[in-house]
Design an enzyme around this catalytic site. Sequence first.
Site, PDB file in Angstrom:
ATOM      1  N   LYS A 104      -3.447 -52.769 -40.918  1.00  0.00           N
ATOM      2  CA  LYS A 104      -4.061 -51.445 -40.753  1.00  0.00           C
ATOM      3  C   LYS A 104      -4.465 -50.891 -42.111  1.00  0.00           C
ATOM      4  O   LYS A 104      -3.729 -51.068 -43.093  1.00  0.00           O
ATOM      5  CB  LYS A 104      -3.049 -50.517 -40.057  1.00  0.00           C
ATOM      6  CG  LYS A 104      -3.609 -49.149 -39.704  1.00  0.00           C
ATOM      7  CD  LYS A 104      -2.593 -48.315 -38.913  1.00  0.00           C
ATOM      8  CE  LYS A 104      -3.081 -46.931 -38.594  1.00  0.00           C
ATOM      9  NZ  LYS A 104      -2.112 -46.142 -37.819  1.00  0.00           N
ATOM     10  N   SER A 179      -3.630 -44.104 -33.567  1.00  0.00           N
ATOM     11  CA  SER A 179      -4.611 -44.361 -34.586  1.00  0.00           C
ATOM     12  C   SER A 179      -4.737 -45.836 -34.975  1.00  0.00           C
ATOM     13  O   SER A 179      -5.726 -46.206 -35.585  1.00  0.00           O
ATOM     14  CB  SER A 179      -4.253 -43.557 -35.837  1.00  0.00           C
ATOM     15  OG  SER A 179      -2.996 -43.964 -36.354  1.00  0.00           O
ATOM     16  N   SER A 203       1.146 -44.045 -32.697  1.00  0.00           N
ATOM     17  CA  SER A 203      -0.043 -44.811 -33.077  1.00  0.00           C
ATOM     18  C   SER A 203       0.079 -46.326 -33.011  1.00  0.00           C
ATOM     19  O   SER A 203      -0.923 -47.023 -33.143  1.00  0.00           O
ATOM     20  CB  SER A 203      -0.490 -44.412 -34.474  1.00  0.00           C
ATOM     21  OG  SER A 203      -1.224 -43.224 -34.387  1.00  0.00           O
TER      22      SER A 203
HETATM   23  N1  GLN Z   1      -2.019 -39.009 -32.030  1.00  0.00           N
HETATM   24  C1  GLN Z   1      -1.030 -38.625 -32.969  1.00  0.00           C
HETATM   25  C2  GLN Z   1      -1.633 -37.802 -34.082  1.00  0.00           C
HETATM   26  O1  GLN Z   1      -2.812 -37.657 -34.116  1.00  0.00           O
HETATM   27  C3  GLN Z   1      -0.299 -39.812 -33.487  1.00  0.00           C
HETATM   28  C4  GLN Z   1      -0.889 -40.430 -34.691  1.00  0.00           C
HETATM   29  C5  GLN Z   1      -0.036 -41.475 -35.321  1.00  0.00           C
HETATM   30  O2  GLN Z   1       0.956 -41.919 -34.774  1.00  0.00           O
HETATM   31  N2  GLN Z   1      -0.433 -41.842 -36.524  1.00  0.00           N
HETATM   32  O3  GLN Z   1      -0.957 -37.284 -34.909  1.00  0.00           O
END
Ligand code: GLN
Length: 516
Positions: A104, A179, A203
């Site tokens: 990532k 994400s 995410s």
């Molecule tokens: N959807 C969540 C956010 O926008 C989780 C994101 C994540 O785990 N990086 O914060």
Amino acid sequence: MHRKKKTVNTWFPEQSDFAGKDDILSLMDFTAVELGEKIKSGDVSVVDAAKDCLDAIEKSEKDICAFITRIDEKEVIRQAEEIQKKIDAGELSGPLAGVPVAIKDNICTEGIRTTCASRILSDFIPPYSATVVSKLQNEGALIVGKTNMDEFAMGSTTETSYFGVTKNPWNLNRVPGGSSGGSAAAVSAHQVTFALGSDTGGSIRQPCAYCGVTGIKPTYGSVSRNGLIAYGSSLEQIGPIAKDVRDCAVILEAIMGHDTKDSTSVKRKKPGLLSSLTEDITGVRIGVPRDYFNSGTDIQIKDAVLEAVKVLTKKGAVVEEFDLSLVEYAVPAYYIIASAEAGSNLSRFDGVKYGFRTKEYNDLHQMYKRTRSEGFGDEVKRRIMLGSFVLSAGYYDAYYMKALKSKALIKKAFDSAFEKYDVILGPVTPSVAPETGTSLKDPIKMYLGDIYTVSANLAGLPAISVPCGLDEEGMPIGLQLMGDCFNEKDVLKVAYAFEKTRDYQKSPAASGGKAV
Ligand code: GLN
């Protein structure tokens, strides 16, 4: 395909325990562990694996857009040859030696651009690698690229990236989740056998659920965050995204461990995760929160998850419903804490030290302002504003302190649940992957979609997402299993036992065809 010692098709009769007899089109169809075994036995070379990986990416990347940066072919082959030499010399013998991996793009890789999917870091080349990256490289894993994500890991769809939108390998009109959407899509499309993601509020798990693959967020403090570009520091962990539970266990085992470069990393003996991969779950106590089946959750998801409960009960687990209080406070507490930390963490991106700087400015303040206005996307700006607001003098107690108190109470609720249960079971998401272009219009609704994932981050718990069926339109559904802190073993054990009752389902993009 490219094979070294054996002639065409000789490894076909063995096939894959995992994928069945007829499904193998590319070495990327194997699991990471299966591929590692083939490399170790000399059935295939590291260069074979690298070439199949590059071919697979080339074939589907135009449709999927999982990568922000792909490593140059010559460089990948050069490194593959080097790894092969080390394997031949007996210097590398671990299960991931020679296995291609995607990382990532918020995880630093020395000499390889690391953008966080943001314009502000679009030309940032880190001078060092994250600890997890060095650990994988020491195991002989072969990095082939950096995957797309929501900008700075803020989002649930991989649509907020400066580098374009990633598509879901099951249906190109749907999002892959976020994400870590690029990592999940790359594994789901069989472009790589495994990838690393990060999970601040879901995410890893949510994109795994949306893309029909498996991923685990480890206990907070068990995997080093050194070199992970920070979003919500008190919540996030790096973890594996793979095709099955065994791969997740092996990869997690490789990346976990104390790191002096991360003050939140915990000193503990390695847990020996592979020993948990048995199908025997007799007597394992599983709690199912009643509150996880509210009216906002799609009926097909409820059905699939309850079906999983039946399967696990049949295998000998003792399953019980219970009330896990405070569920409705998890999302607001999460977004307040995550945004507060984001606002603070992102203050370092100012156009002075590294990254993008605006072209025209008259003084320092204008340079800051323009750099950040032009360098960050809308969602990141929204979080910074929210974070600054909840930390501001007049509102600190009303929001931030309250959120921290809620976090403590949520942790307490889990602590008492884990006195009764080994594992807590529920859905990963209230719905399957939405259509591209529909989520960002209503951010609150999108945030509420994190209802089942954020608690594990607030409480620091390990949690896995495993595929548990498809909906009527053929989109994957995820099952979530959470454990008490540092009890990855029970999580993996139940996940493994469940996975063994099902056939692996390949995404249309991985089957050589177009998704839709
Ligand atoms: N959807 C969540 C956010 O926008 C989780 C994101 C994540 O785990 N990086 O914060």
